[in-house]
Design a protein around this motif. Structure first.
Motif, PDB file in Angstrom:
ATOM      1  N   GLU A 259      30.830  35.427  49.048  1.00 36.54           N
ATOM      2  CA  GLU A 259      29.982  34.361  48.267  1.00 36.54           C
ATOM      3  C   GLU A 259      30.586  34.883  46.979  1.00 36.54           C
ATOM      4  OE1 GLU A 259      26.040  33.532  50.218  1.00 36.54           O
ATOM      5  OE2 GLU A 259      27.037  32.790  52.232  1.00 36.54           O
ATOM      6  N   VAL A 260      29.994  35.540  46.375  1.00 34.87           N
ATOM      7  CA  VAL A 260      30.122  36.185  45.309  1.00 34.87           C
ATOM      8  C   VAL A 260      31.375  36.515  44.422  1.00 34.87           C
ATOM      9  CG1 VAL A 260      28.836  38.296  43.472  1.00 34.87           C
ATOM     10  CG2 VAL A 260      28.214  37.743  45.134  1.00 34.87           C
ATOM     11  N   ALA A 261      32.855  36.312  44.961  1.00 35.85           N
ATOM     12  CA  ALA A 261      33.648  36.362  44.882  1.00 35.85           C
ATOM     13  C   ALA A 261      33.874  35.282  44.427  1.00 35.85           C
ATOM     14  CB  ALA A 261      34.166  36.960  45.657  1.00 35.85           C
ATOM     15  N   LYS A 262      33.297  34.246  45.535  1.00 35.90           N
ATOM     16  CA  LYS A 262      33.708  32.849  45.160  1.00 35.90           C
ATOM     17  C   LYS A 262      32.991  32.304  44.827  1.00 35.90           C
ATOM     18  CE  LYS A 262      34.836  31.780  50.038  1.00 35.90           C
ATOM     19  NZ  LYS A 262      34.541  30.592  51.272  1.00 35.90           N
ATOM     20  N   ASP A 263      32.172  32.254  43.920  1.00 36.43           N
ATOM     21  CA  ASP A 263      31.311  31.720  42.848  1.00 36.43           C
ATOM     22  C   ASP A 263      32.181  32.455  41.651  1.00 36.43           C
ATOM     23  OD1 ASP A 263      29.182  30.709  41.685  1.00 36.43           O
ATOM     24  OD2 ASP A 263      28.050  32.315  40.623  1.00 36.43           O
ATOM     25  N   VAL A 264      32.397  33.322  41.495  1.00 33.71           N
ATOM     26  CA  VAL A 264      33.069  33.828  39.988  1.00 33.71           C
ATOM     27  C   VAL A 264      35.015  33.090  40.077  1.00 33.71           C
ATOM     28  CG1 VAL A 264      34.226  36.068  39.028  1.00 33.71           C
ATOM     29  CG2 VAL A 264      32.015  36.079  40.333  1.00 33.71           C
ATOM     30  N   MET A 265      34.723  33.353  41.524  1.00 36.41           N
ATOM     31  CA  MET A 265      36.652  32.304  40.940  1.00 36.41           C
ATOM     32  C   MET A 265      36.434  30.928  40.728  1.00 36.41           C
ATOM     33  SD  MET A 265      38.422  33.436  44.263  1.00 36.41           S
ATOM     34  CE  MET A 265      39.749  32.294  44.061  1.00 36.41           C
ATOM     35  N   GLN A 266      35.407  30.589  41.039  1.00 40.06           N
ATOM     36  CA  GLN A 266      35.111  29.137  40.845  1.00 40.06           C
ATOM     37  C   GLN A 266      34.476  28.852  38.953  1.00 40.06           C
ATOM     38  OE1 GLN A 266      34.632  26.645  42.906  1.00 40.06           O
ATOM     39  NE2 GLN A 266      34.622  24.990  40.784  1.00 40.06           N
ATOM     40  N   ALA A 306      36.319  38.915  34.941  1.00 41.40           N
ATOM     41  CA  ALA A 306      36.110  38.662  36.252  1.00 41.40           C
ATOM     42  C   ALA A 306      35.391  39.818  36.776  1.00 41.40           C
ATOM     43  CB  ALA A 306      37.413  38.635  37.048  1.00 41.40           C
ATOM     44  N   LYS A 307      35.666  41.188  36.226  1.00 43.00           N
ATOM     45  CA  LYS A 307      35.066  42.697  36.375  1.00 43.00           C
ATOM     46  C   LYS A 307      33.678  42.615  35.979  1.00 43.00           C
ATOM     47  CE  LYS A 307      39.134  45.199  37.601  1.00 43.00           C
ATOM     48  NZ  LYS A 307      39.721  46.513  36.953  1.00 43.00           N
ATOM     49  N   HIS A 308      33.848  42.122  34.969  1.00 46.11           N
ATOM     50  CA  HIS A 308      32.425  41.991  34.549  1.00 46.11           C
ATOM     51  C   HIS A 308      31.538  41.292  35.551  1.00 46.11           C
ATOM     52  CE1 HIS A 308      29.381  41.708  31.035  1.00 46.11           C
ATOM     53  NE2 HIS A 308      29.847  40.165  30.814  1.00 46.11           N
ATOM     54  N   LEU A 309      32.193  39.367  35.269  1.00 44.34           N
ATOM     55  CA  LEU A 309      31.052  38.677  35.980  1.00 44.34           C
ATOM     56  C   LEU A 309      30.610  39.313  37.917  1.00 44.34           C
ATOM     57  CD1 LEU A 309      32.639  35.528  35.008  1.00 44.34           C
ATOM     58  CD2 LEU A 309      30.102  36.472  34.641  1.00 44.34           C
ATOM     59  N   PHE A 310      31.665  40.084  38.077  1.00 48.46           N
ATOM     60  CA  PHE A 310      31.573  40.149  39.834  1.00 48.46           C
ATOM     61  C   PHE A 310      30.497  41.500  39.847  1.00 48.46           C
ATOM     62  CE2 PHE A 310      32.542  42.743  43.275  1.00 48.46           C
ATOM     63  CZ  PHE A 310      33.027  41.257  44.145  1.00 48.46           C
ATOM     64  N   ILE A 311      30.516  42.131  39.109  1.00 47.38           N
ATOM     65  CA  ILE A 311      29.496  43.306  39.303  1.00 47.38           C
ATOM     66  C   ILE A 311      28.345  42.845  38.702  1.00 47.38           C
ATOM     67  CG2 ILE A 311      28.965  45.339  38.236  1.00 47.38           C
ATOM     68  CD1 ILE A 311      32.092  46.154  37.785  1.00 47.38           C
ATOM     69  N   LYS A 312      27.952  41.855  37.669  1.00 48.46           N
ATOM     70  CA  LYS A 312      26.493  41.760  36.985  1.00 48.46           C
ATOM     71  C   LYS A 312      26.565  41.174  38.618  1.00 48.46           C
ATOM     72  CE  LYS A 312      27.028  39.267  33.759  1.00 48.46           C
ATOM     73  NZ  LYS A 312      26.189  38.507  31.881  1.00 48.46           N
ATOM     74  N   LYS A 313      26.853  39.326  38.824  1.00 47.47           N
ATOM     75  CA  LYS A 313      26.537  38.876  39.734  1.00 47.47           C
ATOM     76  C   LYS A 313      26.598  39.479  40.876  1.00 47.47           C
ATOM     77  CE  LYS A 313      28.495  35.143  38.038  1.00 47.47           C
ATOM     78  NZ  LYS A 313      27.667  33.476  38.235  1.00 47.47           N
ATOM     79  N   LEU A 314      26.440  40.588  41.742  1.00 51.23           N
ATOM     80  CA  LEU A 314      27.032  41.101  43.199  1.00 51.23           C
ATOM     81  C   LEU A 314      25.196  42.285  43.161  1.00 51.23           C
ATOM     82  CD1 LEU A 314      28.158  41.585  45.674  1.00 51.23           C
ATOM     83  CD2 LEU A 314      29.720  43.820  44.483  1.00 51.23           C
ATOM     84  N   HIS A 315      25.492  42.920  41.831  1.00 49.63           N
ATOM     85  CA  HIS A 315      24.363  43.989  41.614  1.00 49.63           C
ATOM     86  C   HIS A 315      23.225  42.953  41.978  1.00 49.63           C
ATOM     87  CE1 HIS A 315      21.657  45.472  39.278  1.00 49.63           C
ATOM     88  NE2 HIS A 315      22.257  46.966  40.036  1.00 49.63           N
ATOM     89  N   LYS A 316      22.852  41.948  41.283  1.00 44.41           N
ATOM     90  CA  LYS A 316      22.093  40.448  41.338  1.00 44.41           C
ATOM     91  C   LYS A 316      21.508  40.647  42.816  1.00 44.41           C
ATOM     92  CE  LYS A 316      19.307  36.937  39.300  1.00 44.41           C
ATOM     93  NZ  LYS A 316      19.987  35.693  38.288  1.00 44.41           N
ATOM     94  N   ARG A 317      23.019  40.076  43.529  1.00 37.24           N
ATOM     95  CA  ARG A 317      22.610  38.924  44.435  1.00 37.24           C
ATOM     96  C   ARG A 317      22.210  40.423  45.685  1.00 37.24           C
ATOM     97  NH1 ARG A 317      24.861  35.212  47.217  1.00 37.24           N
ATOM     98  NH2 ARG A 317      23.855  35.268  49.114  1.00 37.24           N
TER      99      ARG A 317
END
Length: 338
Positions: A259-266, A306-317
Protein backbone atom coordinates in the motif's frame (compact mmCIF):
# COMPACT_ATOMS: atom_id res chain seq x y z
CA UNK A 1 36.33 61.64 -65.15
CA UNK A 2 32.92 61.01 -66.72
CA UNK A 3 33.87 57.43 -67.53
CA UNK A 4 33.85 56.63 -63.79
CA UNK A 5 30.30 57.90 -63.24
CA UNK A 6 28.52 54.76 -64.45
CA UNK A 7 30.66 52.27 -62.43
CA UNK A 8 30.39 54.41 -59.28
CA UNK A 9 26.60 54.70 -59.71
CA UNK A 10 26.26 50.92 -60.06
CA UNK A 11 28.38 50.35 -56.95
CA UNK A 12 26.47 52.94 -54.90
CA UNK A 13 23.12 51.55 -56.05
CA UNK A 14 24.28 48.06 -55.07
CA UNK A 15 25.37 49.26 -51.62
CA UNK A 16 22.15 51.19 -51.08
CA UNK A 17 19.96 48.32 -52.29
CA UNK A 18 21.91 45.94 -50.04
CA UNK A 19 21.41 48.15 -46.97
CA UNK A 20 17.70 48.61 -47.70
CA UNK A 21 17.24 44.91 -48.43
CA UNK A 22 19.11 43.80 -45.29
CA UNK A 23 17.96 46.41 -42.79
CA UNK A 24 14.38 47.01 -43.94
CA UNK A 25 12.89 44.41 -46.30
CA UNK A 26 14.69 41.38 -44.82
CA UNK A 27 13.86 42.34 -41.23
CA UNK A 28 10.18 43.04 -41.97
CA UNK A 29 9.84 39.80 -43.93
CA UNK A 30 11.50 37.88 -41.10
CA UNK A 31 9.17 39.44 -38.53
CA UNK A 32 6.11 38.66 -40.67
CA UNK A 33 7.11 35.03 -41.22
CA UNK A 34 7.94 34.57 -37.51
CA UNK A 35 4.54 35.92 -36.46
CA UNK A 36 2.78 33.64 -38.94
CA UNK A 37 4.91 30.71 -37.70
CA UNK A 38 5.64 29.50 -41.21
CA UNK A 39 7.47 26.12 -41.07
CA UNK A 40 11.18 26.29 -41.86
CA UNK A 41 11.54 30.03 -41.22
CA UNK A 42 13.80 29.35 -38.22
CA UNK A 43 16.27 27.75 -40.65
CA UNK A 44 15.89 29.84 -43.81
CA UNK A 45 16.39 33.30 -42.33
CA UNK A 46 19.54 32.50 -40.29
CA UNK A 47 20.95 30.84 -43.43
CA UNK A 48 20.35 34.03 -45.44
CA UNK A 49 21.81 36.30 -42.75
CA UNK A 50 24.04 39.02 -44.35
CA UNK A 51 23.70 37.36 -47.74
CA UNK A 52 21.11 39.83 -49.06
CA UNK A 53 23.53 42.70 -48.60
CA UNK A 54 26.41 40.74 -50.14
CA UNK A 55 24.43 39.74 -53.25
CA UNK A 56 23.25 43.29 -53.96
CA UNK A 57 26.80 44.60 -53.57
CA UNK A 58 28.15 41.90 -55.90
CA UNK A 59 25.42 42.75 -58.41
CA UNK A 60 26.48 46.40 -58.24
CA UNK A 61 30.14 45.57 -58.85
CA UNK A 62 29.23 43.18 -61.66
CA UNK A 63 27.11 45.85 -63.36
CA UNK A 64 29.93 48.37 -62.89
CA UNK A 65 32.35 46.04 -64.69
CA UNK A 66 29.98 45.10 -67.54
CA UNK A 67 28.77 48.62 -68.32
CA UNK A 68 31.99 50.42 -67.49
CA UNK A 69 33.60 52.59 -70.17
CA UNK A 70 36.84 52.82 -68.19
CA UNK A 71 39.80 51.98 -70.34
CA UNK A 72 40.95 48.66 -68.88
CA UNK A 73 41.97 45.47 -70.62
CA UNK A 74 39.38 42.86 -71.48
CA UNK A 75 41.37 40.15 -69.67
CA UNK A 76 41.27 42.18 -66.47
CA UNK A 77 37.48 42.57 -66.82
CA UNK A 78 37.10 38.80 -67.26
CA UNK A 79 39.27 38.23 -64.17
CA UNK A 80 37.13 40.58 -62.08
CA UNK A 81 33.94 38.91 -63.33
CA UNK A 82 35.36 35.49 -62.37
CA UNK A 83 36.23 36.74 -58.89
CA UNK A 84 32.69 38.08 -58.40
CA UNK A 85 31.24 34.83 -59.77
CA UNK A 86 33.39 32.79 -57.36
CA UNK A 87 32.31 34.89 -54.37
CA UNK A 88 28.64 34.64 -55.40
CA UNK A 89 28.74 30.88 -55.97
CA UNK A 90 30.58 30.30 -52.69
CA UNK A 91 28.00 32.39 -50.81
CA UNK A 92 25.21 30.34 -52.40
CA UNK A 93 27.05 27.16 -51.39
CA UNK A 94 27.35 28.48 -47.83
CA UNK A 95 23.61 29.22 -47.73
CA UNK A 96 22.79 25.73 -49.01
CA UNK A 97 25.13 24.20 -46.42
CA UNK A 98 23.41 26.16 -43.64
CA UNK A 99 20.00 25.10 -44.94
CA UNK A 100 21.07 21.45 -45.12
CA UNK A 101 22.41 21.50 -41.55
CA UNK A 102 19.34 23.35 -40.27
CA UNK A 103 16.76 21.07 -41.87
CA UNK A 104 18.73 17.99 -40.78
CA UNK A 105 18.56 19.35 -37.23
CA UNK A 106 14.78 19.81 -37.51
CA UNK A 107 14.38 16.27 -38.84
CA UNK A 108 16.61 14.79 -36.14
CA UNK A 109 14.73 16.55 -33.34
CA UNK A 110 11.71 14.46 -34.30
CA UNK A 111 13.77 11.32 -33.75
CA UNK A 112 14.12 10.89 -30.01
CA UNK A 113 17.67 10.29 -28.83
CA UNK A 114 19.46 10.91 -32.15
CA UNK A 115 22.37 13.36 -31.70
CA UNK A 116 22.15 16.31 -34.05
CA UNK A 117 25.63 17.81 -34.18
CA UNK A 118 27.49 14.93 -35.85
CA UNK A 119 24.92 14.33 -38.61
CA UNK A 120 24.20 18.02 -39.27
CA UNK A 121 27.93 18.80 -39.49
CA UNK A 122 28.36 15.91 -41.92
CA UNK A 123 25.52 17.29 -44.09
CA UNK A 124 27.10 20.75 -44.01
CA UNK A 125 30.54 19.42 -44.98
CA UNK A 126 29.05 17.33 -47.81
CA UNK A 127 27.24 20.35 -49.31
CA UNK A 128 30.33 22.56 -48.96
CA UNK A 129 32.53 19.96 -50.63
CA UNK A 130 30.10 19.37 -53.50
CA UNK A 131 29.54 23.12 -53.93
CA UNK A 132 33.28 23.79 -54.02
CA UNK A 133 33.79 21.18 -56.71
CA UNK A 134 30.94 22.64 -58.79
CA UNK A 135 32.38 26.13 -58.28
CA UNK A 136 35.80 25.05 -59.51
CA UNK A 137 34.25 23.32 -62.52
CA UNK A 138 32.25 26.47 -63.30
CA UNK A 139 35.29 28.75 -63.37
CA UNK A 140 37.17 26.35 -65.63
CA UNK A 141 39.30 24.40 -63.17
CA UNK A 142 39.62 20.68 -63.96
CA UNK A 143 38.09 18.79 -61.03
CA UNK A 144 39.19 15.26 -61.96
CA UNK A 145 42.91 15.73 -61.19
CA UNK A 146 42.01 17.41 -57.90
CA UNK A 147 39.75 14.51 -56.87
CA UNK A 148 42.48 12.02 -57.83
CA UNK A 149 45.07 13.96 -55.84
CA UNK A 150 42.75 14.14 -52.84
CA UNK A 151 42.17 10.40 -53.06
CA UNK A 152 45.90 9.64 -52.99
CA UNK A 153 46.57 12.28 -50.36
CA UNK A 154 43.67 10.97 -48.31
CA UNK A 155 45.64 7.80 -47.57
CA UNK A 156 48.45 9.81 -46.02
CA UNK A 157 46.00 12.02 -44.14
CA UNK A 158 44.15 8.94 -42.91
CA UNK A 159 47.34 7.51 -41.44
CA UNK A 160 48.15 10.81 -39.76
CA UNK A 161 44.64 11.17 -38.33
CA UNK A 162 44.01 7.64 -37.15
CA UNK A 163 42.71 8.67 -33.73
CA UNK A 164 40.42 11.34 -35.17
CA UNK A 165 39.00 8.96 -37.79
CA UNK A 166 38.59 6.23 -35.15
CA UNK A 167 36.52 8.62 -33.04
CA UNK A 168 34.53 9.74 -36.08
CA UNK A 169 33.57 6.22 -37.18
CA UNK A 170 32.98 5.15 -33.58
CA UNK A 171 30.53 8.04 -33.27
CA UNK A 172 28.66 6.83 -36.35
CA UNK A 173 28.67 3.29 -34.96
CA UNK A 174 27.16 4.45 -31.65
CA UNK A 175 24.44 6.38 -33.49
CA UNK A 176 23.59 3.66 -36.02
CA UNK A 177 23.60 0.86 -33.42
CA UNK A 178 21.41 3.02 -31.11
CA UNK A 179 23.40 1.79 -28.13
CA UNK A 180 23.75 5.39 -26.96
CA UNK A 181 21.32 8.23 -27.63
CA UNK A 182 21.13 11.78 -26.41
CA UNK A 183 19.14 11.88 -23.19
CA UNK A 184 20.16 8.37 -22.14
CA UNK A 185 21.51 7.83 -18.62
CA UNK A 186 24.83 5.95 -18.73
CA UNK A 187 27.02 4.43 -16.03
CA UNK A 188 30.54 3.75 -17.28
CA UNK A 189 32.84 1.01 -16.03
CA UNK A 190 35.05 3.69 -14.46
CA UNK A 191 32.21 4.77 -12.16
CA UNK A 192 31.25 7.91 -14.10
CA UNK A 193 27.56 8.38 -14.77
CA UNK A 194 25.19 10.97 -16.20
CA UNK A 195 22.97 11.98 -19.10
CA UNK A 196 24.31 11.96 -22.67
CA UNK A 197 23.94 15.50 -24.03
CA UNK A 198 25.69 15.17 -27.40
CA UNK A 199 27.75 12.93 -29.70
CA UNK A 200 29.97 14.90 -32.06
CA UNK A 201 32.70 13.91 -34.52
CA UNK A 202 35.27 13.39 -31.77
CA UNK A 203 33.70 12.71 -28.38
CA UNK A 204 30.55 12.07 -26.38
CA UNK A 205 29.49 14.59 -23.75
CA UNK A 206 27.95 13.28 -20.52
CA UNK A 207 26.45 15.62 -17.94
CA UNK A 208 26.59 14.49 -14.31
CA UNK A 209 23.91 15.23 -11.73
CA UNK A 210 26.35 17.70 -10.14
CA UNK A 211 26.24 19.63 -13.46
CA UNK A 212 29.83 18.69 -14.31
CA UNK A 213 30.57 17.54 -17.87
CA UNK A 214 32.43 14.33 -18.72
CA UNK A 215 34.12 14.17 -22.14
CA UNK A 216 34.58 10.62 -23.43
CA UNK A 217 36.29 9.91 -26.79
CA UNK A 218 33.92 8.00 -29.06
CA UNK A 219 36.43 5.21 -29.63
CA UNK A 220 36.76 4.69 -25.85
CA UNK A 221 33.00 4.66 -25.34
CA UNK A 222 32.35 2.22 -28.18
CA UNK A 223 34.74 -0.30 -26.61
CA UNK A 224 33.86 0.37 -22.96
CA UNK A 225 31.61 -1.64 -20.66
CA UNK A 226 28.71 0.58 -19.65
CA UNK A 227 25.13 0.34 -18.49
CA UNK A 228 22.46 2.25 -20.38
CA UNK A 229 19.57 2.71 -17.95
CA UNK A 230 17.26 3.94 -20.73
CA UNK A 231 17.46 0.74 -22.79
CA UNK A 232 15.35 -1.08 -23.73
CA UNK A 233 12.96 1.36 -21.96
CA UNK A 234 13.40 4.22 -19.50
CA UNK A 235 11.19 2.72 -16.79
CA UNK A 236 13.17 0.52 -14.38
CA UNK A 237 12.48 -1.55 -11.27
CA UNK A 238 13.56 -0.06 -7.97
CA UNK A 239 14.65 -2.63 -5.35
CA UNK A 240 14.94 -1.92 -1.63
CA UNK A 241 15.73 -4.31 1.25
CA UNK A 242 13.72 -4.06 4.48
CA UNK A 243 13.60 -6.15 7.64
CA UNK A 244 10.79 -6.66 10.18
CA UNK A 245 10.62 -8.25 13.60
CA UNK A 246 10.05 -11.99 14.05
CA UNK A 247 6.88 -11.10 15.97
CA UNK A 248 5.34 -9.46 12.88
CA UNK A 249 2.37 -10.81 10.94
CA UNK A 250 4.04 -11.27 7.56
CA UNK A 251 0.76 -11.22 5.61
CA UNK A 252 -0.11 -7.88 7.17
CA UNK A 253 3.45 -6.59 6.62
CA UNK A 254 3.13 -7.42 2.92
CA UNK A 255 -0.26 -5.69 2.66
CA UNK A 256 0.92 -2.49 4.40
CA UNK A 257 4.21 -2.30 2.48
CA UNK A 258 2.52 -2.71 -0.91
CA UNK A 259 0.00 0.00 0.00
CA UNK A 260 2.84 2.41 0.85
CA UNK A 261 4.65 1.53 -2.38
CA UNK A 262 1.46 2.19 -4.39
CA UNK A 263 1.11 5.55 -2.66
CA UNK A 264 4.67 6.48 -3.67
CA UNK A 265 4.11 5.31 -7.26
CA UNK A 266 0.90 7.35 -7.46
CA UNK A 267 2.96 10.40 -6.54
CA UNK A 268 5.99 9.99 -8.81
CA UNK A 269 4.98 7.48 -11.54
CA UNK A 270 1.17 7.37 -11.89
CA UNK A 271 1.40 6.10 -15.48
CA UNK A 272 3.05 2.90 -14.20
CA UNK A 273 0.56 2.24 -11.42
CA UNK A 274 -0.99 -0.70 -13.29
CA UNK A 275 2.29 -2.59 -12.70
CA UNK A 276 1.71 -3.32 -9.03
CA UNK A 277 4.66 -3.29 -6.61
CA UNK A 278 5.40 -6.47 -4.72
CA UNK A 279 7.65 -7.82 -1.99
CA UNK A 280 9.48 -11.13 -1.61
CA UNK A 281 10.67 -12.46 1.74
CA UNK A 282 14.09 -14.03 1.38
CA UNK A 283 16.10 -14.35 4.62
CA UNK A 284 15.72 -15.34 8.27
CA UNK A 285 18.33 -12.94 9.56
CA UNK A 286 19.85 -12.70 13.06
CA UNK A 287 17.49 -9.94 14.18
CA UNK A 288 14.82 -9.76 11.47
CA UNK A 289 12.96 -11.42 8.65
CA UNK A 290 14.17 -9.67 5.52
CA UNK A 291 12.30 -8.98 2.31
CA UNK A 292 12.96 -7.07 -0.91
CA UNK A 293 10.59 -4.51 -2.40
CA UNK A 294 10.15 -4.30 -6.20
CA UNK A 295 8.60 -1.07 -7.51
CA UNK A 296 8.60 0.54 -10.97
CA UNK A 297 9.78 4.13 -11.53
CA UNK A 298 9.94 6.27 -14.67
CA UNK A 299 13.72 6.30 -15.06
CA UNK A 300 16.99 5.62 -13.28
CA UNK A 301 17.29 9.03 -11.66
CA UNK A 302 13.79 8.75 -10.11
CA UNK A 303 15.12 6.06 -7.78
CA UNK A 304 16.54 8.76 -5.49
CA UNK A 305 13.24 10.50 -4.80
CA UNK A 306 11.35 7.19 -4.78
CA UNK A 307 13.60 5.74 -2.05
CA UNK A 308 13.41 8.99 -0.10
CA UNK A 309 9.61 9.05 -0.13
CA UNK A 310 9.19 5.32 0.44
CA UNK A 311 11.45 5.19 3.50
CA UNK A 312 9.71 8.19 5.11
CA UNK A 313 6.21 6.91 4.41
CA UNK A 314 6.99 3.30 5.36
CA UNK A 315 8.61 4.31 8.65
CA UNK A 316 5.59 6.44 9.56
CA UNK A 317 3.09 3.74 8.53
CA UNK A 318 4.94 0.99 10.41
CA UNK A 319 4.85 3.14 13.55
CA UNK A 320 1.09 3.64 13.13
CA UNK A 321 0.50 -0.08 12.55
CA UNK A 322 2.84 -1.24 15.32
CA UNK A 323 5.18 -3.07 12.96
CA UNK A 324 8.72 -3.13 14.33
CA UNK A 325 11.87 -2.59 12.27
CA UNK A 326 14.43 -4.27 14.55
CA UNK A 327 18.00 -3.20 15.12
CA UNK A 328 20.89 -5.35 16.43
CA UNK A 329 20.88 -5.88 20.20
CA UNK A 330 23.75 -7.47 22.07
CA UNK A 331 23.32 -8.86 25.59
CA UNK A 332 26.49 -8.91 27.74
CA UNK A 333 26.68 -11.31 30.71
CA UNK A 334 29.29 -10.53 33.37
CA UNK A 335 30.37 -13.44 35.57
CA UNK A 336 31.60 -12.59 39.06
CA UNK A 337 34.22 -15.14 40.10
CA UNK A 338 34.68 -13.64 43.59
Amino acid sequence: MQQWIVPVVFILVGLLAGLIGEKVIFKKLRKFVTEKQIPGSEVIFPALNRMTFLWFVLAGFFGAIVYSSVNISNDFKILLQKIITIIFLYSVTLVLARLAAGFVNIFIRRKEGVPASLISNLAKIAVLTLGTLILLQTVGVEVTPIVTTLGVGGLAVGLALQDTLANLFSGFYLIISKQVRTGDYLKLDGGYEGYVTDINWRNTTIKEFSNNVIIVPNSRLSSAIFTNYHLPVKAITLTLDVGVSYDSDLEYVEKVTVEVAKDVMQEIAPQLIEIEPNIRFHTFNDFSIDFRLYMRVNEYFDQRIAKHLFIKKLHKRYQEEGIEIPFPIRDIYVQNKA
